[in-house]
Motif scaffolding. Structure first.
Motif, PDB file in Angstrom:
ATOM      1  N   ASP A  47       0.822  -1.211   0.000  1.00 18.23           N
ATOM      2  CA  ASP A  47       0.000   0.000   0.000  1.00 18.23           C
ATOM      3  C   ASP A  47       0.857   1.262   0.000  1.00 18.23           C
ATOM      4  OD1 ASP A  47      -2.285  -1.517   0.083  1.00 18.23           O
ATOM      5  OD2 ASP A  47      -2.535  -1.362   2.259  1.00 18.23           O
ATOM      6  N   VAL A  48       2.097   1.132   0.465  1.00 19.42           N
ATOM      7  CA  VAL A  48       2.991   2.290   0.520  1.00 19.42           C
ATOM      8  C   VAL A  48       3.512   2.604  -0.876  1.00 19.42           C
ATOM      9  CG1 VAL A  48       5.150   3.187   1.494  1.00 19.42           C
ATOM     10  CG2 VAL A  48       3.672   1.713   2.883  1.00 19.42           C
ATOM     11  N   LYS A  49       3.501   3.877  -1.233  1.00 16.73           N
ATOM     12  CA  LYS A  49       4.020   4.288  -2.551  1.00 16.73           C
ATOM     13  C   LYS A  49       5.499   4.618  -2.430  1.00 16.73           C
ATOM     14  CE  LYS A  49      -0.127   5.990  -4.834  1.00 16.73           C
ATOM     15  NZ  LYS A  49      -0.906   7.064  -4.190  1.00 16.73           N
ATOM     16  N   TRP A  50       6.320   3.603  -2.628  1.00 14.44           N
ATOM     17  CA  TRP A  50       7.760   3.775  -2.572  1.00 14.44           C
ATOM     18  C   TRP A  50       8.219   4.602  -3.772  1.00 14.44           C
ATOM     19  CZ3 TRP A  50       9.138   1.954   2.027  1.00 14.44           C
ATOM     20  CH2 TRP A  50       8.336   0.965   2.607  1.00 14.44           C
ATOM     21  N   ASP A  51       9.215   5.457  -3.576  1.00 13.19           N
ATOM     22  CA  ASP A  51       9.688   6.283  -4.693  1.00 13.19           C
ATOM     23  C   ASP A  51      10.585   5.464  -5.635  1.00 13.19           C
ATOM     24  OD1 ASP A  51      12.243   6.172  -3.605  1.00 13.19           O
ATOM     25  OD2 ASP A  51      12.274   8.250  -2.933  1.00 13.19           O
ATOM     26  N   GLU A  52      11.183   6.139  -6.611  1.00 12.54           N
ATOM     27  CA  GLU A  52      11.985   5.422  -7.625  1.00 12.54           C
ATOM     28  C   GLU A  52      13.126   4.632  -6.987  1.00 12.54           C
ATOM     29  OE1 GLU A  52      12.704   9.128  -7.589  1.00 12.54           O
ATOM     30  OE2 GLU A  52      10.511   8.984  -7.538  1.00 12.54           O
ATOM     31  N   GLN A  53      13.603   5.129  -5.854  1.00 16.57           N
ATOM     32  CA  GLN A  53      14.683   4.411  -5.151  1.00 16.57           C
ATOM     33  C   GLN A  53      14.150   3.395  -4.142  1.00 16.57           C
ATOM     34  OE1 GLN A  53      16.069   8.287  -4.606  1.00 16.57           O
ATOM     35  NE2 GLN A  53      16.143   7.915  -6.794  1.00 16.57           N
ATOM     36  N   GLY A  54      12.827   3.252  -4.120  1.00 18.61           N
ATOM     37  CA  GLY A  54      12.235   2.297  -3.186  1.00 18.61           C
ATOM     38  C   GLY A  54      12.183   2.811  -1.761  1.00 18.61           C
ATOM     39  N   LEU A  55      12.122   4.144  -1.617  1.00 20.69           N
ATOM     40  CA  LEU A  55      12.163   4.757  -0.286  1.00 20.69           C
ATOM     41  C   LEU A  55      10.940   5.634  -0.026  1.00 20.69           C
ATOM     42  CD1 LEU A  55      15.894   5.956  -0.375  1.00 20.69           C
ATOM     43  CD2 LEU A  55      15.031   3.818   0.594  1.00 20.69           C
TER      44      LEU A  55
ATOM     45  N   MET B 299      13.104   5.298   4.749  1.00 17.11           N
ATOM     46  CA  MET B 299      12.886   3.868   4.959  1.00 17.11           C
ATOM     47  C   MET B 299      12.687   3.181   3.616  1.00 17.11           C
ATOM     48  SD  MET B 299      10.250   3.446   8.125  1.00 17.11           S
ATOM     49  CE  MET B 299      10.790   3.693   9.809  1.00 17.11           C
ATOM     50  N   ASN B 300      13.260   2.000   3.505  1.00 12.61           N
ATOM     51  CA  ASN B 300      12.865   1.136   2.406  1.00 12.61           C
ATOM     52  C   ASN B 300      11.900   0.082   2.977  1.00 12.61           C
ATOM     53  OD1 ASN B 300      14.486  -0.644   3.785  1.00 12.61           O
ATOM     54  ND2 ASN B 300      16.002  -0.917   2.156  1.00 12.61           N
ATOM     55  N   ARG B 301      11.479  -0.811   2.152  1.00 15.27           N
ATOM     56  CA  ARG B 301      10.495  -1.812   2.536  1.00 15.27           C
ATOM     57  C   ARG B 301      10.946  -2.619   3.765  1.00 15.27           C
ATOM     58  NH1 ARG B 301       6.487  -3.988  -0.944  1.00 15.27           N
ATOM     59  NH2 ARG B 301       5.873  -6.042  -0.188  1.00 15.27           N
TER      60      ARG B 301
ATOM     61  N   ASP C 252      -1.436  10.276   0.633  1.00  9.33           N
ATOM     62  CA  ASP C 252      -0.821   9.860  -0.624  1.00  9.33           C
ATOM     63  C   ASP C 252      -0.011   8.580  -0.469  1.00  9.33           C
ATOM     64  OD1 ASP C 252      -1.816  12.101  -1.918  1.00  9.33           O
ATOM     65  OD2 ASP C 252      -0.059  13.309  -1.419  1.00  9.33           O
ATOM     66  N   ALA C 253       0.048   8.068   0.749  1.00 11.40           N
ATOM     67  CA  ALA C 253       0.752   6.811   1.050  1.00 11.40           C
ATOM     68  C   ALA C 253       2.237   6.886   0.726  1.00 11.40           C
ATOM     69  CB  ALA C 253       0.093   5.628   0.313  1.00 11.40           C
ATOM     70  N   ASP C 254       2.794   8.100   0.795  1.00 12.64           N
ATOM     71  CA  ASP C 254       4.221   8.210   0.490  1.00 12.64           C
ATOM     72  C   ASP C 254       5.030   8.915   1.581  1.00 12.64           C
ATOM     73  OD1 ASP C 254       3.320  10.772   0.047  1.00 12.64           O
ATOM     74  OD2 ASP C 254       3.962  10.877  -2.045  1.00 12.64           O
ATOM     75  N   VAL C 255       4.435   9.087   2.752  1.00  7.40           N
ATOM     76  CA  VAL C 255       5.171   9.606   3.909  1.00  7.40           C
ATOM     77  C   VAL C 255       4.693   8.876   5.165  1.00  7.40           C
ATOM     78  CG1 VAL C 255       5.831  11.631   5.260  1.00  7.40           C
ATOM     79  CG2 VAL C 255       5.268  11.913   2.843  1.00  7.40           C
ATOM     80  N   ILE C 256       5.648   8.576   6.057  1.00  6.92           N
ATOM     81  CA  ILE C 256       5.376   7.867   7.305  1.00  6.92           C
ATOM     82  C   ILE C 256       5.626   8.804   8.487  1.00  6.92           C
ATOM     83  CG2 ILE C 256       6.271   6.002   8.808  1.00  6.92           C
ATOM     84  CD1 ILE C 256       5.014   4.713   6.470  1.00  6.92           C
ATOM     85  N   VAL C 257       4.786   8.721   9.512  1.00  2.00           N
ATOM     86  CA  VAL C 257       5.099   9.367  10.793  1.00  2.00           C
ATOM     87  C   VAL C 257       5.188   8.306  11.870  1.00  2.00           C
ATOM     88  CG1 VAL C 257       4.245  10.855  12.647  1.00  2.00           C
ATOM     89  CG2 VAL C 257       4.118  11.655  10.306  1.00  2.00           C
TER      90      VAL C 257
END
Lengths: 126, 126
Positions: free
Chosen positions: A7-15, A34-36, A79-84
């Motif tokens: 569900d997490v939208k990892w960026d091009e670097q997988g982060l 963070m990566n996966r 947007d599922a692309d930032v974690i707190v």
């Protein structure tokens, strides 16, 4: 297992960026990546584990300093692309400069002014 | 003027992450991106102005919704590559879903569970 990681939208670097916040004071302590695997291990081990982009490896926060971040909660944004992360900062020091938070400089009249004290000399930490 | 902007370590795309935090409650409201111009205008106009990566243009937060973020403080982290804004969130809604914060989903038992209510229907915002 693992669907929540998809569900997490990892960026091009997988982060994704991960913001660590003190679970009691609400102070923003730091932002790292963070990566996966880092996110999975953070949840598994109930402590913040990041991915160091400079060293290109997992970064078990507090491994050398003892300043572990015990996990209280993980949130994901719309947007599922930032974690707190809500954390308990062991030692009360998150920053490698020996300060509570990495955000110790305030914008003031076209300059960055350091406003937070060093709690412990980095030489005594590492 | 401008030296403080050179102190910021902009990434390859000329951006830095900017975390917006409610200046009173400490709630992390959102994270977005800023380029040089966005940060300069944020300080000048005393409201959060981001750079939209998808639209590739400045994003004056609240321009269409009215949910402006009035600026109280800007901080820079130790690596000079992340910004924290202390803001007053006009309308009490930062998220485009009509919630206070974009971080309304909590990790719970291998899933992301929505825990925060919608304050205002997005249809009535935009």
């Amino acid at each position: 297992m693992g669907n929540w990681l998809n569900d997490v939208k990892w960026d091009e670097q997988g982060l994704v960026p991960a913001i660590a916040q003190d679970h009691q004071s609400g102070r923003v302590l730091m932002m790292a990546w963070m990566n996966r695997e880092a996110l999975l291990l953070t949840v598994k081990e109930q402590r913040a584990i990041y991915y160091s982009r400079s060293r290109q490896q997992l970064w078990r926060k507090g491994e050398s300093s003892g300043h572990v971040q015990k996990l209280h909660e993980v949130r994901l944004d719309c947007d599922a692309d930032v974690i707190v992360l809500q954390v308990e900062q062991i030692g009360g020091i998150a920053c490698h400069t020996g300060r509570e938070s990495c955000f110790y400089r305030v914008y003031d009249n076209d300059a960055w002014r350091t406003v937070d004290e060093v709690i412990k000399d980095p030489k005594d930490i590492y």
